[in-house]
Scaffold this motif. Structure first.
Motif, PDB file in Angstrom:
ATOM      1  N   ILE A  67      14.368 -20.031 -31.466  1.00 24.87           N
ATOM      2  CA  ILE A  67      15.760 -20.216 -31.883  1.00 24.87           C
ATOM      3  C   ILE A  67      16.489 -20.840 -30.691  1.00 24.87           C
ATOM      4  CG2 ILE A  67      17.861 -19.024 -32.707  1.00 24.87           C
ATOM      5  CD1 ILE A  67      15.361 -18.806 -34.619  1.00 24.87           C
ATOM      6  N   GLU A  68      17.253 -21.887 -30.943  1.00 22.49           N
ATOM      7  CA  GLU A  68      17.954 -22.584 -29.852  1.00 22.49           C
ATOM      8  C   GLU A  68      19.473 -22.356 -29.991  1.00 22.49           C
ATOM      9  OE1 GLU A  68      16.453 -23.743 -27.278  1.00 22.49           O
ATOM     10  OE2 GLU A  68      14.393 -23.670 -28.044  1.00 22.49           O
ATOM     11  N   PRO A  69      20.233 -22.588 -28.898  1.00 21.82           N
ATOM     12  CA  PRO A  69      21.651 -22.198 -28.879  1.00 21.82           C
ATOM     13  C   PRO A  69      22.484 -22.686 -30.069  1.00 21.82           C
ATOM     14  CG  PRO A  69      20.960 -22.880 -26.701  1.00 21.82           C
ATOM     15  CD  PRO A  69      19.782 -23.106 -27.597  1.00 21.82           C
ATOM     16  N   LYS A  70      22.218 -23.920 -30.545  1.00 19.25           N
ATOM     17  CA  LYS A  70      23.095 -24.437 -31.614  1.00 19.25           C
ATOM     18  C   LYS A  70      22.629 -24.012 -33.002  1.00 19.25           C
ATOM     19  CE  LYS A  70      25.182 -28.130 -29.068  1.00 19.25           C
ATOM     20  NZ  LYS A  70      24.963 -29.443 -28.529  1.00 19.25           N
ATOM     21  N   ASP A  71      21.497 -23.325 -33.093  1.00 17.14           N
ATOM     22  CA  ASP A  71      20.995 -22.895 -34.406  1.00 17.14           C
ATOM     23  C   ASP A  71      21.851 -21.755 -34.957  1.00 17.14           C
ATOM     24  OD1 ASP A  71      18.994 -24.677 -33.915  1.00 17.14           O
ATOM     25  OD2 ASP A  71      17.443 -23.175 -33.493  1.00 17.14           O
ATOM     26  N   MET A  95      22.495 -18.153 -36.244  1.00 18.56           N
ATOM     27  CA  MET A  95      21.826 -16.868 -35.988  1.00 18.56           C
ATOM     28  C   MET A  95      22.700 -15.735 -36.510  1.00 18.56           C
ATOM     29  SD  MET A  95      22.252 -16.718 -31.819  1.00 18.56           S
ATOM     30  CE  MET A  95      21.810 -18.410 -31.484  1.00 18.56           C
ATOM     31  N   PRO A  96      22.094 -14.632 -36.983  1.00 19.96           N
ATOM     32  CA  PRO A  96      22.902 -13.512 -37.453  1.00 19.96           C
ATOM     33  C   PRO A  96      23.718 -12.921 -36.300  1.00 19.96           C
ATOM     34  CG  PRO A  96      20.565 -13.158 -37.967  1.00 19.96           C
ATOM     35  CD  PRO A  96      20.645 -14.362 -37.087  1.00 19.96           C
ATOM     36  N   GLU A  97      24.866 -12.347 -36.646  1.00 17.40           N
ATOM     37  CA  GLU A  97      25.746 -11.788 -35.624  1.00 17.40           C
ATOM     38  C   GLU A  97      25.009 -10.734 -34.777  1.00 17.40           C
ATOM     39  OE1 GLU A  97      29.481 -10.597 -37.387  1.00 17.40           O
ATOM     40  OE2 GLU A  97      29.899  -9.481 -35.528  1.00 17.40           O
ATOM     41  N   GLY A  98      24.198  -9.909 -35.443  1.00 18.55           N
ATOM     42  CA  GLY A  98      23.485  -8.840 -34.732  1.00 18.55           C
ATOM     43  C   GLY A  98      22.497  -9.399 -33.716  1.00 18.55           C
ATOM     44  N   ASP A 156      22.967 -14.621 -47.418  1.00 24.17           N
ATOM     45  CA  ASP A 156      21.643 -14.026 -47.649  1.00 24.17           C
ATOM     46  C   ASP A 156      20.537 -15.060 -47.476  1.00 24.17           C
ATOM     47  OD1 ASP A 156      22.700 -11.612 -48.046  1.00 24.17           O
ATOM     48  OD2 ASP A 156      22.511 -11.588 -50.252  1.00 24.17           O
ATOM     49  N   GLN A 157      20.799 -16.253 -47.993  1.00 29.53           N
ATOM     50  CA  GLN A 157      19.773 -17.308 -47.855  1.00 29.53           C
ATOM     51  C   GLN A 157      19.578 -17.683 -46.385  1.00 29.53           C
ATOM     52  OE1 GLN A 157      21.677 -20.066 -50.497  1.00 29.53           O
ATOM     53  NE2 GLN A 157      20.158 -19.763 -52.114  1.00 29.53           N
ATOM     54  N   LYS A 158      20.699 -17.705 -45.660  1.00 33.01           N
ATOM     55  CA  LYS A 158      20.595 -18.034 -44.216  1.00 33.01           C
ATOM     56  C   LYS A 158      19.756 -16.976 -43.493  1.00 33.01           C
ATOM     57  CE  LYS A 158      25.025 -20.313 -43.546  1.00 33.01           C
ATOM     58  NZ  LYS A 158      26.360 -20.069 -43.033  1.00 33.01           N
ATOM     59  N   LEU A 159      20.013 -15.720 -43.868  1.00 34.11           N
ATOM     60  CA  LEU A 159      19.267 -14.618 -43.221  1.00 34.11           C
ATOM     61  C   LEU A 159      17.772 -14.725 -43.496  1.00 34.11           C
ATOM     62  CD1 LEU A 159      21.390 -11.371 -43.736  1.00 34.11           C
ATOM     63  CD2 LEU A 159      20.473 -12.244 -41.582  1.00 34.11           C
ATOM     64  N   ILE A 160      17.437 -15.030 -44.747  1.00 33.10           N
ATOM     65  CA  ILE A 160      16.014 -15.148 -45.116  1.00 33.10           C
ATOM     66  C   ILE A 160      15.376 -16.301 -44.346  1.00 33.10           C
ATOM     67  CG2 ILE A 160      14.435 -15.717 -47.043  1.00 33.10           C
ATOM     68  CD1 ILE A 160      16.455 -14.181 -48.866  1.00 33.10           C
ATOM     69  N   LYS A 161      16.073 -17.407 -44.309  1.00 36.16           N
ATOM     70  CA  LYS A 161      15.545 -18.587 -43.606  1.00 36.16           C
ATOM     71  C   LYS A 161      15.349 -18.282 -42.112  1.00 36.16           C
ATOM     72  CE  LYS A 161      14.872 -23.172 -43.588  1.00 36.16           C
ATOM     73  NZ  LYS A 161      15.269 -23.809 -42.418  1.00 36.16           N
ATOM     74  N   PHE A 162      16.340 -17.572 -41.550  1.00 37.74           N
ATOM     75  CA  PHE A 162      16.266 -17.218 -40.121  1.00 37.74           C
ATOM     76  C   PHE A 162      15.024 -16.356 -39.861  1.00 37.74           C
ATOM     77  CE2 PHE A 162      17.234 -14.379 -36.542  1.00 37.74           C
ATOM     78  CZ  PHE A 162      17.601 -15.295 -35.574  1.00 37.74           C
ATOM     79  N   GLN A 163      14.835 -15.340 -40.717  1.00 35.12           N
ATOM     80  CA  GLN A 163      13.688 -14.446 -40.513  1.00 35.12           C
ATOM     81  C   GLN A 163      12.368 -15.201 -40.687  1.00 35.12           C
ATOM     82  OE1 GLN A 163      14.132 -11.221 -39.300  1.00 35.12           O
ATOM     83  NE2 GLN A 163      11.947 -11.415 -38.901  1.00 35.12           N
ATOM     84  N   GLN A 164      12.369 -16.170 -41.609  1.00 37.18           N
ATOM     85  CA  GLN A 164      11.137 -16.969 -41.796  1.00 37.18           C
ATOM     86  C   GLN A 164      10.815 -17.751 -40.523  1.00 37.18           C
ATOM     87  OE1 GLN A 164      12.258 -19.232 -45.249  1.00 37.18           O
ATOM     88  NE2 GLN A 164      11.262 -17.804 -46.684  1.00 37.18           N
ATOM     89  N   ARG A 165      11.859 -18.282 -39.897  1.00 33.36           N
ATOM     90  CA  ARG A 165      11.628 -19.029 -38.648  1.00 33.36           C
ATOM     91  C   ARG A 165      11.077 -18.095 -37.570  1.00 33.36           C
ATOM     92  NH1 ARG A 165      16.400 -22.330 -36.329  1.00 33.36           N
ATOM     93  NH2 ARG A 165      14.663 -23.037 -35.040  1.00 33.36           N
TER      94      ARG A 165
END
Ligand code: FAQ
Length: 314
Positions: free
Chosen positions: A20-24, A26-29, A4-13
């Motif tokens: 978003i770069e290849p090695k970052d 990212m959610p499966e979807g 959940d924290q990863k998802l929130i951080k991802f959306q903030q970015r």
């Protein structure tokens, strides 16, 4: 960090317009829909070479032939940039091509219509590349770095493609009665399929909600379609072409051109493999791919030989 924290951080970015770069992480979807879209886009560029290639030997002048050849080569380059962008998501090109051949990946509906006359080459450049630019200018702002950067390069070339198509149409509209009829006939056949390139209405588009939240698409299908309509109707009128739509009307309040709704049955039919040229396009791709097997094998054998002799590696 939890999921959940990863998802929130991802959306903030994403919300902060960071790429978003290849090695970052990212959610499966995100990974899935991005791969689906980029690989389908790559297939479209490559399959899209077929209808035009058919006219290289019949171009009406050496100048026209040189321009058409350059355009087709550009489309091949676009396909390669896009396959490379898709490969950054972890699958290789041969897997993508296999998915195309097995009907697991789509390509744009527009390339399933026949290019019957030289005026159709003008219509493809003007309308098809014109629609592609509207869509791709938006995709250049996509959140995934490799896709956005590929789009920037591609858009520069699409501008030339659109103008060469419009030049063909303008020349024909300045020509004989027969040439004018040919240009209008091409317009009549390519107008609605070009509008279909933008996909279903926003309300019927299953991927749009997530894609827009993740800024894979930063503008909706309908909004982009309207931008294309507004631009293209003016360009058509400027050279004396009629837009083949009895309900075409300029709305002075919204400042937009209004059109009839699209024949969505036809769209579904073409996307599901039953358009006029679906079978021909795919079987030609499969045939050429199989005939090119020896080239891929030779390239691999050459690479293996180079690697076994480090002195030859520059
Ligand atoms: N054809 O939920 P949405 C060019 C599918 S390049 C076929 O709205 P999405 C240059 C869609 O995949 C032209 N299928 O989907 C050139 C989805 O099915 P799926 C190619 C279509 O992805 C010129 C389903 O319908 N450009 O022309 C089409 O959010 C001359 C539901 O749709 C691109 O590919 C269609 N028209 O939005 C080259 C641009 N529309 O995958 C050579 C990148 C929709 O869930 C010669 N792609 N579908 O099974 C995009 O921007 C988007 O993918 C859209 C569709 C806007 C096409």
């Amino acid at each position: 960090m939890t999921e959940d924290q990863k998802l929130i951080k991802f959306q903030q970015r994403i919300d902060a317009d960071e790429k978003i770069e290849p090695k970052d992480w990212m959610p499966e979807g995100y990974h899935k829909t991005l791969f689906r879209q980029i690989s389908q886009h790559a297939h479209s560029e490559i399959i899209g070479m077929q209808p035009e290639a058919n006219w290289v030997l019949r171009a009406p002048s050496l100048r026209a032939k040189k321009i058409l050849l350059a355009k087709i080569q550009d489309e091949a380059g676009h396909g390669l940039y896009l396959y490379s962008a898709a490969e950054t998501l972890g699958l290789d090109r041969s897997e993508m091509i296999d998915m195309l051949h097995k009907g697991k990946a789509k390509y744009s509906s527009i390339f399933n219509y026949p290019v019957l006359t030289w005026a159709d080459i003008g219509a493809v450049g003007w309308l098809v590349d014109g629609a592609a630019i509207v869509n791709q200018t938006m995709l250049a702002k996509c959140s995934y770095g490799p896709y956005a950067r590929a789009m920037l390069r591609i858009c520069k070339e699409e501008g030339f493609h659109q103008r060469q198509g419009y030049e063909i149409m303008a020349k024909m509209m300045n020509g004989t009665e027969a040439q004018k009829e040919m240009a209008q006939d091409a317009m009549n056949r390519w107008w609605e399929p070009s509008l279909m390139m933008f996909g279903p209405h926003d309300t019927d588009s299953p991927n749009s909600k997530d894609s827009m939240q993740w800024k894979i698409k930063v503008e909706s299908n309908d909004r982009l379609r309207q931008r294309f309509i507004d631009r293209t109707v003016e360009q058509a009128h400027h050279i004396g072409l009629k837009v083949p739509d009895a309900n075409l009307k300029y709305n002075k309040e919204t400042l937009h051109w209004e059109t009839s709704d699209i024949n969505w049955e036809e769209f579904k039919n073409v996307v599901n493999g039953n358009g006029p040229c679906n079978h021909q396009r795919l079987s030609h791709h499969i045939k050429c791919h199989n005939e090119g097997q020896w080239v891929r094998e030779a390239a691999l054998a050459f690479e293996a030989k180079q690697m076994s002799n480090p002195a030859t590696i520059k």
